[in-house]
Motif scaffolding. Structure first.
Motif, short mmCIF file in Angstrom:
data_model
loop_
_atom_site.label_atom_id
_atom_site.label_comp_id
_atom_site.label_asym_id
_atom_site.label_seq_id
_atom_site.Cartn_x
_atom_site.Cartn_y
_atom_site.Cartn_z
N THR A 1 -49.71 28.09 63.11
CA THR A 1 -48.55 28.77 63.71
C THR A 1 -48.04 28.11 64.99
OG1 THR A 1 -49.90 30.22 65.11
CG2 THR A 1 -49.42 31.00 62.89
N ASP B 1 -44.11 34.84 62.27
CA ASP B 1 -43.50 33.95 63.25
C ASP B 1 -42.14 33.43 62.77
OD1 ASP B 1 -43.51 32.45 65.70
OD2 ASP B 1 -43.92 30.67 64.51
N GLU B 2 -41.99 33.33 61.45
CA GLU B 2 -40.70 32.87 60.90
C GLU B 2 -39.62 33.94 61.07
OE1 GLU B 2 -41.91 31.76 56.99
OE2 GLU B 2 -42.76 29.84 57.66
N ASN C 1 -51.94 32.48 57.75
CA ASN C 1 -50.76 32.46 56.87
C ASN C 1 -49.85 33.66 57.13
OD1 ASN C 1 -51.69 30.10 55.69
ND2 ASN C 1 -52.91 31.21 54.17
N LYS D 1 -48.00 33.16 60.31
CA LYS D 1 -46.91 32.21 60.11
C LYS D 1 -45.68 32.93 59.54
CE LYS D 1 -46.16 27.51 58.38
NZ LYS D 1 -45.06 27.54 57.44
#
Length: 459
Positions: free
Chosen positions: A266, A237-238, A231, A234
């Motif tokens: 991801t 990565d955004e 999480n 993720k």
């Protein structure tokens, strides 16, 4: 890593049965157990659902060939789906760029980011034959800058100095300019971490990324945080175009939820995993080998690679030549063997990569831990040169002195001498015709029941 999952899946997959084909009925209970094993390993729920669905779709109605039992077919499907969940193949760093190739490391505080920079620098220098410069853009923790300087010195790579009065963008840009002038192949940029994801941190790291335009942006995450690792990856990565993940502290994680969740959540590959505190404890992440390990099939390829890299072949050849010539095997030789084993991460690290080792009793595993090997080394170091050459002279008063010098008990001295005598006998059996077979017979008597026993090789 994966001990809990390995144990649970091992028991579950042993129980599967079928009559020539796999049906929904005869795999229902097994799939339920697999699902529970994954949830207990802290694998993210969407990953578990997808995995079980895929295994079920592939397994139901599959005809079983004469050479495979229903259980073997099911395990083959589980293995292939495990590989798929983790990314199928190892993805190497993409360093084919105009030098220097810039690699940026991101992650939360405490994930092992700075240590991973040191490990990666060593990996690139020794295995990829690259010249490396490391730089810290963590202006919030002076200790992080000092730590990286120490690590750079330890692994013998260039360190670019920085201090907390500078801006991260200025530090990284100056390091890259320096690397260009010195024709350095790779620049590793360590960035600041926070205790949690926040807007300020993300804004700063985005600016840094934009300014230096790295060819690789690696997210460093602690495996022990389980599915939370996926999480957090993720969220990063955004904000950043991550190219891969380094999973740290896998040696302390018995569950493996992070490794099985990250790729699915991801879409980014795990490129490396940290397997200990030493600077050489960084391994490329091979999903196929990890899948084998989870299913108790071992990881012999990684073991062979480790032996190739870490065993001093000259010293090993000298000991072998000495033994074959009949000049005996001394406690100095024994100590050298222990040292070589320690270089490979210890006995348990090696055993973990061999098939079926999860079936070893805990009592046996306890005798093979790093603590035992450190103790053995301390005992041998407390002996005189004469005692190491002729252990038969070690009697009462000598044993007491050695025990006091090594911080151990006399019983432990006796135990080591007994093990050494057994090893000496095995080495003697290696001389002459059929020596290796004789030695293996001797080893068989020393191993716990079930290893090299029924079903194993006969000598």
């Amino acid at each position: 890593m994966f001990e809990n999952l390995q144990e649970r899946l091992g028991k579950t997959l042993k129980n599967i049965s079928g009559r020539g084909r796999l049906t929904e009925d005869n795999i229902k209970d097994t799939l339920r157990e697999v699902r529970m094993a994954f949830l207990e390993a802290d694998v993210a729920l969407p990953v578990v659902r997808e995995f079980v669905k895929q295994v079920k779709e592939r397994a139901v109605g599959v005809e079983v060939t004469k050479s495979l039992s229903p259980g073997q077919v099911f395990i083959k499907i589980v293995r292939e789906e495990l590989e798929k969940a983790m990314g199928e193949a190892n993805e190497e760093l993409s360093l084919n760029a105009q030098p220097p190739a810039v690699v940026m490391m991101a992650g939360l505080q405490g994930a092992g980011k700075t240590t991973s920079v040191g490990k990666l620098a060593k990996f690139l220098k020794e295995r990829k034959k690259k010249s490396v410069l490391v730089v810290s853009a963590d202006v919030y923790r002076p200790a992080a800058i000092k730590q990286l300087e120490t690590l750079a010195s330890e692994v013998d790579v260039d360190f670019f100095p920085s201090d907390i009065s500078q801006k991260p963008v200025d530090i990284a840009s100056a390091a890259i300019s320096y690397a260009k002038k010195k024709f350095i192949d790779v620049v590793l940029v360590d960035t600041a971490g926070r205790l949690h994801v926040d807007n300020e941190m993300m804004g700063e790291i985005k600016d840094l990324h934009k300014a230096i335009n790295p060819i690789e942006t690696l997210f460093v995450v602690d495996a022990m945080t389980g599915q939370d690792a996926a999480n957090t990856a993720k969220a990063f990565d955004e904000a950043l175009p991550l190219t891969g993940v380094i999973l740290t502290k896998t040696d302390g994680d018995a569950r493996g939820g992070a490794a099985l969740s990250i790729r699915h959540i991801t879409g980014k590959p795990i490129k490396f995993m940290g397997v200990g505190e030493r600077t050489d404890a960084l391994e490329p992440f091979h999903p196929d080998r990890i899948a084998s390990r989870i299913l108790g099939m071992g990881d012999v390829l990684s073991l062979i690679e480790e032996v190739e890299m870490k065993v001093d072949k000259e010293k090993a050849a000298k000991v072998a030549e000495k033994v074959f010539k009949g000049n005996g095997f001394t406690l100095d030789d024994f100590a050298e063997q222990l040292k070589q084993m320690k270089n490979m991460g210890g006995m348990m690290s090696m055993l973990d990569k061999l098939p079926g080792m999860q079936n070893l009793p805990d009592a046996v595993k306890g005798q093979m831990g790093d603590k035992t090997f450190i103790q053995m080394e301390a005992i041998i170091s407390s002996m005189t040169k004469q005692e190491r050459a002729r252990p038969e002279i070690i009697k009462g008063s000598r044993k007491k002195r050695i025990a006091a010098g090594s911080g151990t008990q006399v019983q432990e001295i006796n135990k080591l001498l007994k093990q050494f005598t057994q090893m000496q006998k095995m080495m003697k059996k290696m001389k002459g015709k059929g020596g290796m077979q004789k030695m293996m017979r001797g080893m068989k008597g020393m191993l716990p029941p079930g290893m090299m026993g029924g079903g194993g090789p006969k000598f």
